[in-house]
Design an enzyme around this catalytic site. Structure first.
Site, PDB file in Angstrom:
ATOM      1  N   ASN A 134      -2.128   9.553 -10.365  1.00  0.00           N
ATOM      2  CA  ASN A 134      -1.791  10.886 -10.543  1.00  0.00           C
ATOM      3  C   ASN A 134      -3.094  11.595 -10.264  1.00  0.00           C
ATOM      4  OD1 ASN A 134       1.015  10.627 -10.990  1.00  0.00           O
ATOM      5  ND2 ASN A 134       0.427  10.600 -13.125  1.00  0.00           N
ATOM      6  N   GLY A 188      -9.770  16.390  26.276  1.00  0.00           N
ATOM      7  CA  GLY A 188     -10.863  15.246  26.375  1.00  0.00           C
ATOM      8  C   GLY A 188     -11.922  15.178  25.524  1.00  0.00           C
ATOM      9  N   GLU A 199      -3.288   5.701  -1.751  1.00  0.00           N
ATOM     10  CA  GLU A 199      -2.595   6.364  -3.070  1.00  0.00           C
ATOM     11  C   GLU A 199      -1.253   6.666  -2.727  1.00  0.00           C
ATOM     12  OE1 GLU A 199      -4.689   6.311  -5.133  1.00  0.00           O
ATOM     13  OE2 GLU A 199      -6.496   6.351  -4.179  1.00  0.00           O
ATOM     14  N   GLY A 200      -0.476   5.727  -1.492  1.00  0.00           N
ATOM     15  CA  GLY A 200       0.881   6.055  -1.286  1.00  0.00           C
ATOM     16  C   GLY A 200       0.985   6.976  -0.082  1.00  0.00           C
ATOM     17  N   PHE A 222      14.276   3.342  -5.518  1.00  0.00           N
ATOM     18  CA  PHE A 222      13.410   2.185  -5.551  1.00  0.00           C
ATOM     19  C   PHE A 222      14.410   1.278  -6.373  1.00  0.00           C
ATOM     20  CE2 PHE A 222       9.807   5.242  -6.081  1.00  0.00           C
ATOM     21  CZ  PHE A 222       9.310   4.582  -4.861  1.00  0.00           C
ATOM     22  N   ASP A 264      -6.178  18.040  20.243  1.00  0.00           N
ATOM     23  CA  ASP A 264      -5.255  18.702  21.432  1.00  0.00           C
ATOM     24  C   ASP A 264      -5.892  20.058  22.143  1.00  0.00           C
ATOM     25  OD1 ASP A 264      -3.502  16.970  21.428  1.00  0.00           O
ATOM     26  OD2 ASP A 264      -1.855  18.154  20.240  1.00  0.00           O
ATOM     27  N   ARG A 316      -4.555  10.658  -6.535  1.00  0.00           N
ATOM     28  CA  ARG A 316      -3.663  11.607  -5.707  1.00  0.00           C
ATOM     29  C   ARG A 316      -4.122  12.995  -5.164  1.00  0.00           C
ATOM     30  NH1 ARG A 316       1.772   8.523  -7.362  1.00  0.00           N
ATOM     31  NH2 ARG A 316       1.491   7.089  -6.048  1.00  0.00           N
TER      32      ARG A 316
END
Length: 209
Positions: free
Chosen positions: A54, A154, A177-178, A197, A150, A57
């Site tokens: 937690n 180049g 961290e996912g 899950f 973008d 993240r």
């Protein structure tokens, strides 16, 4: 025979496209036995590990914000520098639209990060909140970095412009961290009260049974 030695075997990962200044390890654990006396203080079960996630993240979200701010500033400066057909590209509608949307996302990310820090200081930041923050900032920072690349076209691939570095580093941040996909399931569990899950595990059990 077993290709890995018993115990804990870390090996430095090579060939990374991002975070090249950081040494990260490929860790192999094989029949590892750790004395109970070596248990980390206040570490009792997986919930304690989740508490660490937690916090990390949230810090990863600040990192994502930093990459997004840098990429936006590079793109904005470049739009006033680069001329095509007698005008700077910053005078064209598509570039201005892109810059405006990049700024909107950076501002939203910054607002979420600040609010999460306030909640953390008050002891009110929950796991689903951290997941929502990581989901949003990683996804949007990736987009901002891609949009910056973008705008530079180049030139966005040149090391001296730094955009590619921020973009590839964000590919790393997106994963650790996912990923946003895992974060979405954690937020979804909070929203619905149903763990996807667990549902996946039950589905697998039905297929095997």
């Amino acid at each position: 025979g077993d290709p890995y030695p018993r115990g804990y075997s870390p090996t430095v990962i090579t060939g990374k496209i991002g975070k090249r200044a950081i040494l990260q390890a490929d860790i192999r654990i094989n029949e590892l036995r750790i004395p109970k006396t070596n248990l980390l203080e206040r570490s009792h079960d997986f919930k304690d590990a989740v508490a660490v996630l937690n916090a990390t993240r949230s810090s990863a979200s600040w990192e994502a914000l930093g990459h997004a701010v840098a990429a936006f500033e590079i793109a904005q400066a470049y739009s006033l520098e680069r001329s095509q057909f007698g005008s700077t590209i910053g005078s064209y509608q598509l570039v201005q639209n892109l810059l405006a949307n990049m700024l909107a996302e950076v501002t939203a990310m910054y607002t979420m990060c600040v609010r999460s820090a306030q909640l953390a200081d008050a002891g009110q930041l929950t796991g689903p909140m951290s997941s929502l923050l990581k989901l949003h900032t990683a996804k949007k920072s990736r987009w901002v970095c891609q949009s910056s690349r973008d705008i530079l076209a180049g030139n966005g691939l040149l090391l001296e412009r730094h955009v590619a570095r921020h973009l590839t580093d964000m590919e790393i941040v997106h994963t650790y961290e996912g990923t946003e996909f895992i974060q979405s399931l954690l937020v979804g569990r909070e929203l619905t009260g149903v763990s996807a899950f667990s549902a996946s595990k039950k589905h697998k059990e039905r297929l095997q049974g």
